[in-house]
Scaffold this motif. Structure first.
Motif, PDB file in Angstrom:
ATOM      1  N   GLY A  76      -0.606   4.333   5.165  1.00 49.38           N
ATOM      2  CA  GLY A  76      -1.745   4.572   4.280  1.00 49.38           C
ATOM      3  C   GLY A  76      -2.869   3.603   4.573  1.00 49.38           C
ATOM      4  O   GLY A  76      -4.029   3.837   4.255  1.00 49.38           O
ATOM      5  N   GLY A  77      -2.497   2.496   5.204  1.00 48.95           N
ATOM      6  CA  GLY A  77      -3.448   1.442   5.526  1.00 48.95           C
ATOM      7  C   GLY A  77      -2.658   0.177   5.778  1.00 48.95           C
ATOM      8  O   GLY A  77      -1.460   0.125   5.493  1.00 48.95           O
ATOM      9  N   PRO A  78      -3.317  -0.833   6.334  1.00 45.80           N
ATOM     10  CA  PRO A  78      -2.582  -2.060   6.633  1.00 45.80           C
ATOM     11  C   PRO A  78      -2.249  -2.845   5.351  1.00 45.80           C
ATOM     12  O   PRO A  78      -3.012  -2.799   4.388  1.00 45.80           O
ATOM     13  N   PHE A  79      -1.146  -3.562   5.388  1.00 46.83           N
ATOM     14  CA  PHE A  79      -0.716  -4.278   4.168  1.00 46.83           C
ATOM     15  C   PHE A  79      -1.719  -5.352   3.768  1.00 46.83           C
ATOM     16  O   PHE A  79      -1.751  -5.772   2.617  1.00 46.83           O
ATOM     17  N   ILE A  80      -2.553  -5.782   4.693  1.00 43.72           N
ATOM     18  CA  ILE A  80      -3.522  -6.821   4.317  1.00 43.72           C
ATOM     19  C   ILE A  80      -4.544  -6.298   3.310  1.00 43.72           C
ATOM     20  O   ILE A  80      -5.323  -7.072   2.774  1.00 43.72           O
ATOM     21  N   ASP A  81      -4.522  -5.008   3.040  1.00 41.63           N
ATOM     22  CA  ASP A  81      -5.446  -4.468   2.038  1.00 41.63           C
ATOM     23  C   ASP A  81      -4.824  -4.379   0.646  1.00 41.63           C
ATOM     24  O   ASP A  81      -5.441  -3.830  -0.273  1.00 41.63           O
TER      25      ASP A  81
ATOM     26  N   ASN B 177      15.797   7.342 -14.452  1.00 43.23           N
ATOM     27  CA  ASN B 177      16.669   7.078 -13.302  1.00 43.23           C
ATOM     28  C   ASN B 177      15.957   7.121 -11.965  1.00 43.23           C
ATOM     29  O   ASN B 177      16.578   7.099 -10.914  1.00 43.23           O
ATOM     30  N   VAL B 178      14.633   7.215 -12.035  1.00 39.12           N
ATOM     31  CA  VAL B 178      13.904   7.305 -10.780  1.00 39.12           C
ATOM     32  C   VAL B 178      12.813   6.228 -10.731  1.00 39.12           C
ATOM     33  O   VAL B 178      12.290   5.809 -11.768  1.00 39.12           O
ATOM     34  N   THR B 179      12.544   5.752  -9.541  1.00 37.74           N
ATOM     35  CA  THR B 179      11.469   4.763  -9.348  1.00 37.74           C
ATOM     36  C   THR B 179      10.562   5.269  -8.218  1.00 37.74           C
ATOM     37  O   THR B 179      10.971   6.108  -7.414  1.00 37.74           O
ATOM     38  N   LEU B 180       9.343   4.743  -8.181  1.00 35.58           N
ATOM     39  CA  LEU B 180       8.357   5.230  -7.201  1.00 35.58           C
ATOM     40  C   LEU B 180       7.562   4.083  -6.604  1.00 35.58           C
ATOM     41  O   LEU B 180       7.169   3.169  -7.324  1.00 35.58           O
ATOM     42  N   ASP B 181       7.269   4.146  -5.314  1.00 33.55           N
ATOM     43  CA  ASP B 181       6.208   3.270  -4.819  1.00 33.55           C
ATOM     44  C   ASP B 181       5.037   4.125  -4.372  1.00 33.55           C
ATOM     45  O   ASP B 181       5.175   5.319  -4.139  1.00 33.55           O
ATOM     46  N   LEU B 182       3.857   3.481  -4.279  1.00 38.83           N
ATOM     47  CA  LEU B 182       2.626   4.255  -4.240  1.00 38.83           C
ATOM     48  C   LEU B 182       2.307   4.863  -2.887  1.00 38.83           C
ATOM     49  O   LEU B 182       1.897   6.012  -2.805  1.00 38.83           O
ATOM     50  N   GLY B 183       2.400   4.099  -1.821  1.00 38.48           N
ATOM     51  CA  GLY B 183       1.916   4.605  -0.528  1.00 38.48           C
ATOM     52  C   GLY B 183       0.413   4.841  -0.599  1.00 38.48           C
ATOM     53  O   GLY B 183      -0.108   5.833  -0.082  1.00 38.48           O
TER      54      GLY B 183
ATOM     55  N   THR C  56       2.604  -0.346  -2.689  1.00 38.79           N
ATOM     56  CA  THR C  56       2.748  -0.286  -1.224  1.00 38.79           C
ATOM     57  C   THR C  56       1.605   0.555  -0.656  1.00 38.79           C
ATOM     58  O   THR C  56       0.975   1.323  -1.373  1.00 38.79           O
ATOM     59  N   THR C  57       1.343   0.370   0.619  1.00 31.05           N
ATOM     60  CA  THR C  57       0.481   1.314   1.349  1.00 31.05           C
ATOM     61  C   THR C  57       1.318   2.041   2.387  1.00 31.05           C
ATOM     62  O   THR C  57       0.775   2.705   3.254  1.00 31.05           O
ATOM     63  N   ASP C  58       2.648   1.855   2.269  1.00 29.66           N
ATOM     64  CA  ASP C  58       3.520   2.388   3.309  1.00 29.66           C
ATOM     65  C   ASP C  58       3.004   1.897   4.660  1.00 29.66           C
ATOM     66  O   ASP C  58       2.919   2.662   5.617  1.00 29.66           O
ATOM     67  N   HIS C  59       2.639   0.613   4.699  1.00 28.23           N
ATOM     68  CA  HIS C  59       2.048   0.038   5.909  1.00 28.23           C
ATOM     69  C   HIS C  59       2.757   0.505   7.158  1.00 28.23           C
ATOM     70  O   HIS C  59       3.974   0.491   7.184  1.00 28.23           O
ATOM     71  N   PRO C  60       2.125   0.897   8.203  1.00 30.56           N
ATOM     72  CA  PRO C  60       0.663   1.060   8.338  1.00 30.56           C
ATOM     73  C   PRO C  60       0.215   2.514   8.138  1.00 30.56           C
ATOM     74  O   PRO C  60      -0.787   2.924   8.700  1.00 30.56           O
TER      75      PRO C  60
ATOM     76  N   VAL D 149      18.715   5.651  -9.984  1.00 25.54           N
ATOM     77  CA  VAL D 149      19.572   6.285  -8.983  1.00 25.54           C
ATOM     78  C   VAL D 149      18.850   6.539  -7.661  1.00 25.54           C
ATOM     79  O   VAL D 149      19.413   6.380  -6.585  1.00 25.54           O
ATOM     80  N   LEU D 150      17.598   6.953  -7.783  1.00 23.21           N
ATOM     81  CA  LEU D 150      16.836   7.272  -6.570  1.00 23.21           C
ATOM     82  C   LEU D 150      15.498   6.548  -6.583  1.00 23.21           C
ATOM     83  O   LEU D 150      14.852   6.457  -7.632  1.00 23.21           O
ATOM     84  N   HIS D 151      15.134   6.069  -5.419  1.00 26.32           N
ATOM     85  CA  HIS D 151      13.770   5.555  -5.275  1.00 26.32           C
ATOM     86  C   HIS D 151      12.989   6.515  -4.391  1.00 26.32           C
ATOM     87  O   HIS D 151      13.377   6.767  -3.251  1.00 26.32           O
ATOM     88  N   ILE D 152      11.907   7.060  -4.924  1.00 27.11           N
ATOM     89  CA  ILE D 152      11.054   7.973  -4.142  1.00 27.11           C
ATOM     90  C   ILE D 152       9.931   7.130  -3.556  1.00 27.11           C
ATOM     91  O   ILE D 152       9.155   6.517  -4.285  1.00 27.11           O
ATOM     92  N   THR D 153       9.855   7.143  -2.249  1.00 27.30           N
ATOM     93  CA  THR D 153       8.924   6.214  -1.614  1.00 27.30           C
ATOM     94  C   THR D 153       7.588   6.864  -1.249  1.00 27.30           C
ATOM     95  O   THR D 153       7.500   8.088  -1.154  1.00 27.30           O
ATOM     96  N   HIS D 154       6.585   6.023  -1.088  1.00 28.36           N
ATOM     97  CA  HIS D 154       5.192   6.417  -0.791  1.00 28.36           C
ATOM     98  C   HIS D 154       4.862   7.777  -1.362  1.00 28.36           C
ATOM     99  O   HIS D 154       4.527   8.716  -0.646  1.00 28.36           O
TER     100      HIS D 154
END
Lengths: 573, 578, 290
Positions: free
Chosen positions: A392-397, A303-309, A386-390, A268-273
């Motif tokens: 937490g840091g650039p996505f190239i990392d 019902n919840v998902t997360l990305d790292l940031g 994810t790094t929540d670019h930019p 239902v919800l995605h909690i980001t970074h």
């Protein structure tokens, strides 16, 4: 169209349950086909022996386009000075920038890492035409944008009036009018508070001028997303982001899933970074990781998902978010540059350059949170890299993050450079878990496709899928991924080959041609009667609130370089 | 502290509404434009002190002009005003202090009474060695008959990009513009006049009509052969055209610069140093209870601005009566008379006033009794006013960018506003001139990382103010060809820069005859964006709008995007980049 | 710097029409190379890549010594004012220009010396870390400065720039260490944002000197257009100078910039600015040494 056959590669295709098997893959007319359909004489033959084959990477949250990214470029010329790569015409345009690269570098670097689809996660509706112009200008990858609705005066009026159906219809209309893909909520209600009072608010505080709390916004928007049958439900950046003790708000927000009436099987919800909202303690000096608690809630709540940031210590970052009050707080810490912008009726944003320092106590805690959440999570299908670019840091990392997740030794080696005082307060040093290549394929492509509701054609290598393929030059049978993590980093940083929509775009880690991908957006079908009333309402509200005409707000399909519409059957009657 | 020695004055230049109207209706060669631009405003006491009858000789660092004198109490003694245009630029130095922006305000000039003839435009063009004065203006043929009405038309004139115009057409003739200001009306109603309708190349000193393909062929030859071309203009066209311009700069390893370089460039440089605090019109209408106009004159340059943003009623602020208006300027501009507080500042000394305001807000003691001609008490009063507003907005103009500390003025003002957010909400919006100059900055940013003055000599983008900025490049004779798109540098750049344009091959893409066509070797006609061509443009608060196409371009005339695409292909072919 | 052993003469063949990126004309690049290799060093004419020998005549030993410190390069030509990036990142040795130079001469240099017998463009010695630059005529803006967008302190961090003529705006902007001496006058914003180091302007300067400086020393020996209100008067002294150059006249000393809690010292010649400085006189507690 090009025909390609990839032979002998070790295929990691979690959506089809394939875990490192040697399978040949055929590509024809931009799609994955059975190898038997390939005319071998005409086809490009690729010997992937000893190499890893995965679906193209999918990034569900990376600030790559739009007004705030461009202001980031504006205020950080020094970010570009030592990062230039000259053009190689006619194959490749000039690249510049590290944390806020130009559009070419964004597309090329994603392609070099084997990524083929990226979501821009925060576009204020009235400026989304700008976001699309930048998306149009990003080469190589497919893309989409999420639309900010967290402090939208029209939506707030409807929520306050209890007009659930109209709210859903309005949000559906808004997504199509702006050619957006999903609804984004950033620090709900706080931009109203910011614009009026210069401050942010917590989940249960009252929004100035309304008899509502952020909780009401999340709940109402969450239900509207259900009614609209959106492929990616609601993308939430929690209140109190960046404040010590905010993990409690995050846990409460995760718990909101039970208050939202579900109309589909999906979370239902995605909690980001989540790293940025995973802080325990009541001040910066006694900050601790809330990673364990958050992972526990994640494991308990399907019902919840997360990305790292994930943050990358030792690298410059440019923090940028529609969470304007948070950026103002951060500016007080850095005292250098700060940009902020109030956007009428909808949103506000802030930008502050930042550098995560290895020896810094707080930055070390931040580093552990993202990794703890990932390593303590039992269901890899509900977390995303994810790094929540930019921010937490650039996505190239990303390859560095992959190494930390796959190798305890990589973590230990890195931890030696960090604040030991901080590390003593976290559980990360005691975690032995090492993710497999299969897990990595899940959190960087398979699960990501599923989260975006695109798992039919994206994020896998089954027949009929979009031929977005990454080949990495690493052989897990010969390389000890857990020990030789530098080889993992090297392999993921520069793909041996990237195939985008059936065409080879990267060879040996370098761009061989510049192509332009598609922009995917949704069109929720709204019943005609409802639409008529809705248009009347919107028209009146526009006159009252906005400084531009309604007609000029709507973005035409022809304004997208290559738009792809996803029609949605809604539950609206 | 401003010293008035004998006949030395501080010259201020700026836009005026008659300048805008005459430029948009009859063109820059017209009598109306001459009347509007070739004049000097002086305080009556200075006029009599110098014994001036009706005209004066103005002597600047780079030259002298004779101008009719208009006595006016709007300018204080010791200060003189000349409208923006070729006369003012003719005497101004091209030194930019490393900012790319020449000093066009608070410039010391000597003035004396004279009986000599008033300097004509022809005199000026001859003096800068224009290639010829020939021009072949035509009215575009117009079909009439069918009545049409377009609603919500965005106006392609200034950075306010008013998008509520109702344009009524009789066939292809615009018969009414409802909602537009006087300049907007002049632009729409006269869009068909003074047009370039045919491609020309200069041959044996004369303009010769050629086919479009031939013109593009010659143009591409000039640009492809150049070692370091300057691609200039870009603020009066759409983003899609600017994107092609950036590619052209990249392919030729030249420089692309837009008109912000001589406008709000310093504002942008200030943001590069410290960030920015921005807002949008809607927010201001709904929330702003304090409006400051600093070095900006919306009554002339942005005629709808005041009514739209200051008079309008918002959700939390009920129009003008609940808004305070402050004007800070060196002369009593028309907007000053509408203000609750007018602060007259000495020319070129804004940095000191901003410094004092920052100090007052931080409760730091100010030792001086007067700052930039403003009493300490008034500084404290203003500080209190900005601190106690609920939502303040500063509309800043080129009065701040073109003088004194230039970009440091803006840097400090941004700092001040950042600090004000400790007490209240406060934001800045630069009053952008051309309707899409903001778009030009944005496009350059996403494609190159820099907002203007982008050099590609090493195959990647680089911006170095004072080095890669157009005025510096031209006045140091560092570029060997120029492409001018939708702009008139001969009218708006200082003399030394214009002289270099006379010395190098120049390609002009424009819908109308301009002063720059007098230095052009190739002239390519184009459609007017927002009337004949579609495309995206950004308002001064970075709100993107879609410019409308109301009528087809004249027969045989293409839009900027089409012309530039062909030009780009030809240049690529000639440079072997295919 | 070790003693010069070999000299190269690099002469422009003709008057350039566009800037020439000549960063490779430096002792570091010449060191250890044969003359024929040196002739093939890359230069940019505008945006066009070419080699040194196409634009320049070169004379000198057939093989350069290995030690840059022993190399002197003399640059001449019909018009050298368009040569950019001369002495870029040079670490040792000597560059002599028999005429004007363009922008960014001595940019990021760390040692050695550059002598410019004419004037110089902007960003002379910007971000330099060491070495000396001497210019006989006028220089442009941002001498010894930082680049746009960088933090204060990212400008010149060592070495010496001596200008016998006048200087443009913003000299020493954001410098952290080192010395700039201007024997003529300078324009606005002398030493703005400097965090350390010293600047001496023998004659007059424009407004806003020392704006937002946090440390370092600025001496203005002539008239100034203004003193920022964010500088507090401290004292009067009978003389002032930097690095052994002393101007023997009365100076009023200011400390600032208080807006950034600065501890910078701004010395302004008293008699040349009497009208402006009189108002501060009563605030000076220290008895004047007449």
């Amino acid at each position: 169209m090009t025909q390609i056959i990839i032979r002998n590669g070790l295929v990691y295709d979690p959506l089809n349950g394939v875990n490192g098997e040697e399978i040949d893959i055929g590509v024809k007319d931009g799609r994955i086909v059975d190898p038997s359909e390939i005319n071998v004489a005409e086809a490009i033959n690729i010997d992937a022996k000893g190499k890893v084959v995965m679906p193209g990477g999918i990034d569900i949250h990376s600030h790559i386009a739009g007004p705030k990214v461009n202001v980031g470029r504006l205020i950080r010329p020094e970010d570009h000075y030592l990062t230039n790569i000259p053009h190689r015409l006619p194959y490749k345009r000039a690249e510049t920038g590290l944390t806020v690269p130009n559009t070419f570098k964004i597309g090329y670097e994603y392609a070099r890492m084997g990524y083929t689809l990226v979501a821009e996660p925060a576009s204020p509706p009235i400026k989304t035409r700008h976001t699309h112009e930048e998306l149009n200008a990003i080469p190589m990858i497919d893309k989409m944008t999420f639309i900010l609705v967290d402090s939208n005066w029209i939506a707030l009026d409807l929520i306050q009036g209890g007009e659930k159906e109209v709210l859903a219809a309005y949000l559906g209309w808004l997504l199509y009018a702006t050619k957006g893909y999903a609804l984004k909520i950033v620090d709900p209600g706080s931009d109203v508070a910011w614009m009026m009072k210069g401050k942010g608010i917590d989940l249960d505080e009252q929004i100035p001028g309304y008899n509502l709390t952020p909780r009401d916004i999340i709940k109402a928007t969450g239900e509207a997303a259900q009614v609209l049958n959106l492929p990616h439900k609601v993308h939430v950046h929690c209140n109190r982001l960046g404040y010590p003790g905010n993990y409690a708000t995050t846990l409460k927000t995760m718990g909101l899933t039970k208050d939202i009436t579900k109309l589909s099987e999906k979370p239902v919800l995605h909690i980001t970074h989540v790293q940025f909202t995973g802080y325990k303690g009541d001040s910066w000096t006694n900050l601790e990781s809330g990673g364990e608690d958050i992972a526990k809630e994640l494991n308990a709540n399907p019902n919840v998902t997360l990305d790292l940031g994930q943050v990358i210590p030792g690298r410059p970052a440019t923090t940028m978010t529609a969470d304007a009050p948070f950026e103002y707080v951060l500016y007080h810490l850095t005292r250098w540059k700060w940009s902020t912008s109030d956007v009428e009726v909808e949103s506000a944003s802030g930008i502050v350059p930042y550098r995560y320092r290895k020896k810094n106590y707080v930055n070390t805690i931040q580093w552990t949170i993202g990794l703890e959440v990932a390593l303590l999570s039992r269901d890899m299908w509900r977390i995303y890299l994810t790094t929540d670019h930019p921010n937490g840091g650039p996505f190239i990392d990303y390859p560095k993050v992959i190494a930390w997740l796959m190798s305890k030794k990589a973590r230990e080696d890195f931890m030696r450079e960090l604040s030991q005082r901080a590390l003593r307060k976290t559980s990360l040093p005691a975690i032995d878990r090492e993710l497999s290549l299969y897990d990595i394929a899940v959190i960087t492509r398979a699960a990501s496709a599923k989260l975006l509701g695109l798992e039919k054609t994206r994020g896998h290598l089954g027949l009929g899928a979009e031929a977005d393929i990454a080949i990495y030059d690493i052989d897990p049978r010969r390389v000890d991924l857990s020990k030789q993590y530098d080889k993992v980093i090297r392999a993921f940083r520069r793909a041996y080959m990237t195939i985008k929509s059936g065409e080879i775009v990267v060879r040996n880690g370098e761009i061989v041609r510049t192509t332009y991908g598609r922009t995917i957006y949704v069109k929720p079908e709204l019943p005609i009667d409802l639409l008529k009333d809705l248009e009347k309402m919107i028209s009146a509200k526009f006159k009252q609130y906005y400084s531009i005409s309604l007609n000029n707000f709507i973005i035409g399909e022809h304004e997208l370089k290559k738009g792809v519409e996803v029609a949605l059957k809604t539950h609206l009657r | 502290m401003y010293l008035i020695k004998d006949n030395v004055f501080s010259l201020i230049t700026g836009r005026t509404i008659t300048q805008g109207i005459s430029m948009e209706s009859e063109g820059k060669f017209s009598k109306e434009y001459f009347k509007a631009v070739a004049l000097i405003e002086m305080n009556p006491t200075d006029v009599s002190k110098l014994g001036i009858r009706d005209r004066a000789k103005v002597i600047g660092e780079c030259g002298e002009v004779v101008l009719p004198v208009k006595a006016s109490n709007d300018v204080p003694p010791g200060v003189v005003f000349i409208p923006m245009g070729p006369w003012a630029n003719f005497i101004l130095s091209s030194i930019t202090d490393g900012t790319g922006m020449p000093t066009v305000k608070a410039v010391r000039v000597a003035i004396e009474a004279t009986n000599e003839e008033v300097t004509s435009l022809i005199d000026i063009l001859k003096a800068v060695r224009a290639k010829s004065l020939e021009r072949i203006p035509q009215e575009r043929p117009i079909k009439t008959g069918e009545k049409k009405v377009f609603e919500d038309v965005p106006c392609p004139f200034c950075g306010d990009l008013c998008d509520y115009l109702r344009i009524e057409l009789d066939g292809e003739r615009v018969v009414r513009n409802i909602g537009g200001c006087a300049i907007s009306t002049a632009k729409f109603l006269n869009y068909h006049k003074d047009r370039v309708l045919k491609p020309f190349i200069r041959s044996g000193g004369r303009l010769v009509e050629v086919s479009l393909n031939e013109a593009l062929e010659v143009a591409s030859e000039i640009i492809a052969k150049a070692k370091y071309p300057l691609l200039y203009g870009w603020s009066n066209t759409c983003n899609e055209a600017i994107e092609l311009g950036v590619e052209l700069a990249e392919v030729t390893r030249g420089v692309i610069d837009n008109t912000s370089t001589i406008c709000h460039g310093p504002t942008i440089l200030g943001a590069q140093e410290v960030g920015s605090v921005r807002s949008t019109f809607g927010t201001i209408i709904q929330l702003a209870d304090l409006v400051i106009f600093w070095g900006s004159n919306p009554a002339h340059a942005h005629a709808n601005h005041y009514a739209r943003l200051v008079m309008s009623e918002g959700k939390y602020v009920k129009g003008r009566k609940e808004r305070k208006v402050v004007v800070i300027d060196v002369r009593r501009t028309p907007i000053a008379s509408m203000a609750d507080l007018f602060i007259r500042i000495e020319p070129g000394r804004d940095y000191e006033l901003i410094t004092a305001l920052r100090m007052a807000i931080k409760d730091l003691e100010i030792e001086a009794k007067e700052i930039a001609g403003v009493s300490k008490e008034k500084v404290l009063e203003l500080a209190e006013m900005v601190k106690t507003a609920n939502y303040g907005i500063a509309f800043i103009g080129v009065g701040l960018t073109m003088t004194g500390a230039k970009h440091r003025n803006l840097q400090e003002l941004i700092k001040l506003v950042q600090e004000l957010n400790e007490w209240t909400k406060f934001a800045i919006i630069p009053m952008r001139g051309h309707y899409n100059v903001s778009g030009a900055n944005n496009v350059d940013l996403w494609l190159t990382g820099y907002p203007y003055a982008v050099d590609f000599s090493r195959g990647f983008p680089k911006m170095i103010p004072g080095v890669t900025t157009a005025v510096d490049l031209l006045s140091n004779s560092e570029v060997d060809a120029a492409l001018v798109v939708a702009s008139d540098p001969v009218a708006h750049l200082p003399r030394r820069a214009v002289e270099h344009l006379s010395e190098i091959p120049v390609v002009v893409i424009d819908a109308k005859w301009s002063l720059t066509t007098t230095v052009a070797d190739v002239i390519i006609p184009t459609g007017l964006v927002g009337i004949e061509c579609e495309g995206t443009a950004y308002r001064m608060d970075d709100i993107p709008l879609r410019m409308k196409k109301l009528v087809d371009p004249p027969q045989g005339v293409l839009c900027d995007t089409e012309i530039l695409s062909i030009l780009l292909d030809k240049v690529k072919a000639k440079r072997g980049v295919v | 710097m070790a003693g010069v052993k070999t000299t190269y003469v690099v002469k422009l063949k003709s008057k350039p029409t566009v800037p020439i990126d000549s960063r490779n004309i430096s002792p570091d690049k010449f060191a250890g190379r044969s003359l024929s290799d040196i002739k093939l060093l890359k230069v940019l004419e505008g945006g066009r890549e070419t080699v040194l020998e196409e634009l320049f005549d070169l004379e000198g030993p057939t093989t350069a010594v290995r030690e840059p410190g022993e190399i002197e390069i003399v640059i001449t030509g019909p018009e050298t004012s368009k040569l950019k990036y001369l002495g870029y990142k040079m670490s040792n040795g000597k560059l002599v220009v028999k005429g004007d130079v363009g922008h960014l001469a001595g940019y990021k240099m760390s040692g050695g010396s550059i002598v410019i017998e004419g004037g110089a463009g902007s960003y002379l010695g910007a971000k330099m870390k060491g070495g000396t630059i001497e210019v006989f005529r006028d220089v442009g803006d941002f001498a010894g400065g930082k680049l746009q967008g960088e933090k204060p302190g990212k400008g010149m961090s060592g070495g010496t720039i001596v200008v016998h003529g006048n200087a443009g705006s913003q000299i020493g902007v954001g410098m952290s260490k080192g010395t700039i001496i201007v024997e003529g006058s300078a324009k606005v914003l002398v030493g703005a944002f400097m965090t350390g180091g010293s600047i001496l302007v023998q004659r007059s300067c424009g407004g806003f000197a020392g704006a937002r400086m946090t440390g370092g020393k600025i001496v203005i020996g002539g008239a100034v257009e203004s003193v920022l209100p964010s500088f507090y008067v401290d004292s009067m002294v009978p003389s002032a100078g930097v690095k052994g150059r002393t101007i023997n006249k009365q100076f009023m000393v200011f400390i600032g910039d208080v807006l950034v809690d600065g501890k910078g010292m701004l010395y302004v010649a008293y008699e040349d600015n009497k009208l402006l400085l009189e108002q501060y006189r009563e605030l000076v507690e220290v008895a004047l040494i007449e």
